[in-house]
Enzyme design. Structure first.
Site, PDB file in Angstrom:
ATOM      1  N   GLY A   1       0.805  -1.213   0.000  1.00 42.73           N
ATOM      2  CA  GLY A   1       0.000   0.000   0.000  1.00 42.73           C
ATOM      3  C   GLY A   1       0.839   1.264   0.000  1.00 42.73           C
ATOM      4  O   GLY A   1       0.347   2.347  -0.304  1.00 42.73           O
TER       5      GLY A   1
ATOM      6  N   SER B   1       3.265   1.692  -2.051  1.00 50.53           N
ATOM      7  CA  SER B   1       3.741   1.867  -3.425  1.00 50.53           C
ATOM      8  C   SER B   1       3.387   3.233  -3.979  1.00 50.53           C
ATOM      9  O   SER B   1       2.249   3.711  -3.835  1.00 50.53           O
ATOM     10  CB  SER B   1       3.126   0.803  -4.340  1.00 50.53           C
ATOM     11  OG  SER B   1       3.818  -0.407  -4.237  1.00 50.53           O
TER      12      SER B   1
END
Length: 293
Positions: free
Chosen positions: A247, A249
């Protein structure tokens, strides 16, 4: 969409100055020694490039590597999915230049850090906003390419009620960056970054992500290549010891007001630590002809 980041002032520069004068004749012995040293340096760089290419051609998922030109070695990091047999095959692929390898193991798996949760939402996935950027009067944000690949439209909420705008371009694997346009004029898109220079080894950096928040660490390698487990190969990454989690990223890596990278992937978590890779943001800026602000 409002994002704030801690500021850590700092800068770096590398200056090389070569001078010559017609008033002093060079020493023949010194000139010969310099020429020999330059030849050895060039030969060493070529050898390391060959070793790096051999590691790439070994095609072992779960490995990452970069060339340490100062140390004269190629540093390979292998995650927990790489078996001893696969690692031995990688070493054999390098052949007689294997002594130039330094191999280290890390727990976890090298994967793109994609998950469902909060922050910016596309399809059934959640990622993190990287940097707000502009081209003239138009505003956009950068995120990871593996995020852009899975969603045509992005939202500010998990229920997909508040639209942000469309994914205009996305690249993954190879590189890992995507460009999303702000179509919703009601959303704020603040800046706060003044430049996007190259990172350097040893640089103290900060990363922010929608899952794990803000964490700090150090750049440990440059121009790293990583073969994500089941996720493709990406080149030219910044390798760090900053932790990250699914998450995160696309989230920003920065030092003070310098924009450095977009979170790509890695291993571990922010409880035990880990290795995380970042797409240099200046490559994304050049690809999309946009600027941080």
């Amino acid at each position: 969409m409002r994002r704030t980041a801690a500021r850590i002032p700092g800068t770096t520069a590398l200056l090389a100055l070569l001078t010559a004068t017609a008033l002093t004749a060079p020493c023949p012995g010194a000139a010969a020694a310099t020429a020999t040293a330059l030849t050895r340096t060039a030969a060493g760089a070529e050898r390391l490039a060959v070793v790096s290419e051999a590691v790439l051609n070994a095609e072992v998922d779960g490995t990452a590597w970069y060339v340490d030109r100062v140390g004269g070695r190629v540093v390979v990091t292998a995650d927990s999915t790489v078996s001893p047999a696969a690692l031995a095959e990688l070493v054999r692929a390098v052949g007689p230049d294997a002594p130039a390898l330094t191999v280290q193991r890390v727990p976890g798996r090298f994967t793109p850090l994609l998950a469902a949760g909060d922050a910016v939402y596309g399809g059934r996935y959640r990622c993190s906003l990287g940097f707000n950027v502009a081209d003239g009067g138009a505003h956009y944000f950068l995120t990871a390419g593996h995020c852009g690949n899975v969603a045509a439209t992005w939202y500010a909420d998990g229920a997909h009620r508040t639209a942000i705008g469309p994914t205009l371009a996305s690249t993954f694997p190879g590189h890992d960056y995507a460009l999303v346009r702000y179509d919703n004029e009601a959303l704020d898109h603040p800046g706060g970054f003044t430049s996007a220079p190259d990172a350097y080894v040893g640089e103290a950096v900060t990363r922010t992500g929608s899952t794990s928040g803000t964490h700090t660490g150090t750049v440990t390698g440059l121009d790293a290549t990583v073969r994500y487990t089941g996720g493709g190969t990406v080149r030219g990454l910044i390798q760090t010891d900053v932790c990250a989690e699914p998450g995160d990223s696309g989230g920003p890596l920065y030092e003070g007001d310098k924009a450095l990278g977009l979170t790509s992937g890695g291993s571990g978590d922010c409880t035990t630590g880990g290795t995380t890779f970042f797409q240099p943001v200046n490559a994304a800026l050049a690809a999309y002809d946009v600027s941080v602000y």
